[in-house]
Design a protein around this motif. Structure first.
Motif, PDB file in Angstrom:
ATOM      1  N   MET A   1       0.850  -1.176   0.000  1.00  0.00           N
ATOM      2  CA  MET A   1       0.000   0.000   0.000  1.00  0.00           C
ATOM      3  C   MET A   1       0.902   1.246   0.000  1.00  0.00           C
ATOM      4  N   ASN A   2       0.587   2.208  -0.864  1.00  0.00           N
ATOM      5  CA  ASN A   2       1.432   3.402  -0.937  1.00  0.00           C
ATOM      6  C   ASN A   2       1.120   4.350   0.226  1.00  0.00           C
ATOM      7  N   PRO A   3       2.023   5.292   0.501  1.00  0.00           N
ATOM      8  CA  PRO A   3       1.845   6.176   1.661  1.00  0.00           C
ATOM      9  C   PRO A   3       0.545   6.988   1.631  1.00  0.00           C
ATOM     10  N   ILE A   4       0.132   7.454   0.464  1.00  0.00           N
ATOM     11  CA  ILE A   4      -1.108   8.240   0.380  1.00  0.00           C
ATOM     12  C   ILE A   4      -2.304   7.375   0.783  1.00  0.00           C
ATOM     13  N   GLU A   5      -2.325   6.105   0.348  1.00  0.00           N
ATOM     14  CA  GLU A   5      -3.417   5.201   0.725  1.00  0.00           C
ATOM     15  C   GLU A   5      -3.419   4.956   2.233  1.00  0.00           C
ATOM     16  N   GLN A   6      -2.228   4.786   2.814  1.00  0.00           N
ATOM     17  CA  GLN A   6      -2.128   4.583   4.264  1.00  0.00           C
ATOM     18  C   GLN A   6      -2.676   5.789   5.018  1.00  0.00           C
ATOM     19  N   ILE A   7      -2.283   6.971   4.563  1.00  0.00           N
ATOM     20  CA  ILE A   7      -2.735   8.194   5.225  1.00  0.00           C
ATOM     21  C   ILE A   7      -4.241   8.366   5.034  1.00  0.00           C
ATOM     22  N   SER A   8      -4.735   8.011   3.866  1.00  0.00           N
ATOM     23  CA  SER A   8      -6.177   8.073   3.614  1.00  0.00           C
ATOM     24  C   SER A   8      -6.923   7.168   4.589  1.00  0.00           C
ATOM     25  N   GLN A   9      -6.389   5.990   4.856  1.00  0.00           N
ATOM     26  CA  GLN A   9      -7.011   5.076   5.826  1.00  0.00           C
ATOM     27  C   GLN A   9      -6.987   5.667   7.239  1.00  0.00           C
ATOM     28  N   GLN A  10      -5.883   6.350   7.576  1.00  0.00           N
ATOM     29  CA  GLN A  10      -5.808   6.991   8.888  1.00  0.00           C
ATOM     30  C   GLN A  10      -6.872   8.085   9.011  1.00  0.00           C
ATOM     31  N   PHE A  11      -7.075   8.848   7.945  1.00  0.00           N
ATOM     32  CA  PHE A  11      -8.113   9.874   7.938  1.00  0.00           C
ATOM     33  C   PHE A  11      -9.481   9.237   8.147  1.00  0.00           C
ATOM     34  N   LEU A  18      -9.773  12.658   3.232  1.00  0.00           N
ATOM     35  CA  LEU A  18      -8.543  13.127   2.613  1.00  0.00           C
ATOM     36  C   LEU A  18      -8.954  13.785   1.296  1.00  0.00           C
ATOM     37  N   THR A  19      -9.245  15.072   1.380  1.00  0.00           N
ATOM     38  CA  THR A  19      -9.676  15.823   0.204  1.00  0.00           C
ATOM     39  C   THR A  19      -8.513  15.964  -0.774  1.00  0.00           C
ATOM     40  N   PRO A  20      -8.784  16.319  -2.014  1.00  0.00           N
ATOM     41  CA  PRO A  20      -7.681  16.525  -2.968  1.00  0.00           C
ATOM     42  C   PRO A  20      -6.674  17.567  -2.483  1.00  0.00           C
ATOM     43  N   GLN A  21      -7.150  18.619  -1.818  1.00  0.00           N
ATOM     44  CA  GLN A  21      -6.239  19.642  -1.303  1.00  0.00           C
ATOM     45  C   GLN A  21      -5.355  19.074  -0.186  1.00  0.00           C
ATOM     46  N   ARG A  22      -5.952  18.314   0.719  1.00  0.00           N
ATOM     47  CA  ARG A  22      -5.172  17.688   1.794  1.00  0.00           C
ATOM     48  C   ARG A  22      -4.180  16.684   1.207  1.00  0.00           C
ATOM     49  N   LEU A  53      -5.439  27.599  -3.409  1.00  0.00           N
ATOM     50  CA  LEU A  53      -5.430  27.100  -2.035  1.00  0.00           C
ATOM     51  C   LEU A  53      -4.870  28.184  -1.119  1.00  0.00           C
ATOM     52  N   GLY A  54      -5.552  28.440  -0.012  1.00  0.00           N
ATOM     53  CA  GLY A  54      -5.131  29.493   0.897  1.00  0.00           C
ATOM     54  C   GLY A  54      -4.141  29.007   1.947  1.00  0.00           C
ATOM     55  N   LEU A  55      -3.387  29.942   2.468  1.00  0.00           N
ATOM     56  CA  LEU A  55      -2.411  29.641   3.524  1.00  0.00           C
ATOM     57  C   LEU A  55      -3.119  29.085   4.758  1.00  0.00           C
ATOM     58  N   ALA A  56      -4.308  29.594   5.064  1.00  0.00           N
ATOM     59  CA  ALA A  56      -5.057  29.110   6.232  1.00  0.00           C
ATOM     60  C   ALA A  56      -5.409  27.631   6.090  1.00  0.00           C
ATOM     61  N   THR A  57      -5.725  27.203   4.877  1.00  0.00           N
ATOM     62  CA  THR A  57      -6.028  25.785   4.632  1.00  0.00           C
ATOM     63  C   THR A  57      -4.797  24.929   4.886  1.00  0.00           C
ATOM     64  N   VAL A  58      -3.639  25.409   4.479  1.00  0.00           N
ATOM     65  CA  VAL A  58      -2.390  24.674   4.715  1.00  0.00           C
ATOM     66  C   VAL A  58      -2.143  24.581   6.220  1.00  0.00           C
ATOM     67  N   TYR A  59      -2.304  25.688   6.941  1.00  0.00           N
ATOM     68  CA  TYR A  59      -2.150  25.673   8.403  1.00  0.00           C
ATOM     69  C   TYR A  59      -3.089  24.655   9.038  1.00  0.00           C
ATOM     70  N   ARG A  60      -4.370  24.727   8.688  1.00  0.00           N
ATOM     71  CA  ARG A  60      -5.353  23.819   9.290  1.00  0.00           C
ATOM     72  C   ARG A  60      -5.046  22.357   8.967  1.00  0.00           C
ATOM     73  N   THR A  61      -4.646  22.099   7.732  1.00  0.00           N
ATOM     74  CA  THR A  61      -4.346  20.725   7.328  1.00  0.00           C
ATOM     75  C   THR A  61      -3.131  20.194   8.078  1.00  0.00           C
ATOM     76  N   LEU A  62      -2.088  21.006   8.209  1.00  0.00           N
ATOM     77  CA  LEU A  62      -0.897  20.554   8.933  1.00  0.00           C
ATOM     78  C   LEU A  62      -1.200  20.324  10.410  1.00  0.00           C
ATOM     79  N   GLU A  63      -2.044  21.154  10.980  1.00  0.00           N
ATOM     80  CA  GLU A  63      -2.449  20.946  12.376  1.00  0.00           C
ATOM     81  C   GLU A  63      -3.248  19.654  12.518  1.00  0.00           C
ATOM     82  N   LEU A  64      -4.138  19.393  11.570  1.00  0.00           N
ATOM     83  CA  LEU A  64      -4.912  18.142  11.587  1.00  0.00           C
ATOM     84  C   LEU A  64      -3.985  16.938  11.430  1.00  0.00           C
ATOM     85  N   LEU A  65      -3.043  17.028  10.513  1.00  0.00           N
ATOM     86  CA  LEU A  65      -2.081  15.934  10.322  1.00  0.00           C
ATOM     87  C   LEU A  65      -1.284  15.689  11.603  1.00  0.00           C
TER      88      LEU A  65
END
Length: 157
Positions: A1-11, A18-22, A53-65
């Motif tokens: 399983m590739n890393p994106i699929e693993q992360i998608s399962q974690q989400f 795991l939206t396209p932006q995330r 894509l906004g900077l706020a979305t990147v901040y929120r996504t990294l915090e969620l990750l």
């Protein structure tokens, strides 16, 4: 399983999508795994794929990750939060060498603290679930050449 699929399962396991932006943000982290990117660096790289894509979305996504334990949020003493993907192959985060002269950051994948963790558990009844160790200092080449962060340095290459 590739890393994106693993992360998608974690989400999915945590009831997130795991939206396209995330996914684009995760891909930037995967493609630049050794760079310990800041939010601004991730933002500049992901804008190539998602210019709106906004900077706020990147901040929120990294915090969620970070909350989902997919990335580790760290600060190496320069006041900048940086993000590092966690590695499922290791029980703990890796360690770092940080040169305060040239700014080079190098990873140590070996876990040198397992014996210390066992001792802490034995002597204190405390089970360590994770640790991080950063060594700060100066590379010999930086000491000899007197390189600076703003100049080319042999240790960085």
């Amino acid at each position: 399983m590739n890393p994106i699929e693993q992360i998608s399962q974690q989400f999915t396991a945590q009831k997130y999508k795991l939206t396209p932006q995330r996914a684009a943000i995760v891909k930037v982290l995967l493609d630049n795994e050794k760079d310990h990117l800041s939010v601004e660096e991730v933002y500049m790289l992901v804008k190539n794929t998602y210019p709106h894509l906004g900077l706020a979305t990147v901040y929120r996504t990294l915090e969620l990750l970070s909350e989902l334990h997919i990335v580790e949020k760290m600060n190496f003493g320069d006041g900048v939060a940086r993000y590092d993907l966690r590695d499922d192959n290791h029980a703990h985060m890796h360690h770092h060498l940080i040169c305060h002269v040239c700014g080079k950051l190098e990873e140590i994948k070996d876990d040198w603290l397992l014996e210390l963790e066992k001792r802490v558990e034995r002597e204190y009844g405390f089970t360590v679930t994770d640790h991080r160790l950063d060594f700060k200092g100066t590379y010999n080449t930086c000491q000899r050449t007197g390189c600076k962060k703003d100049k080319a340095c042999k240790a960085v290459s």
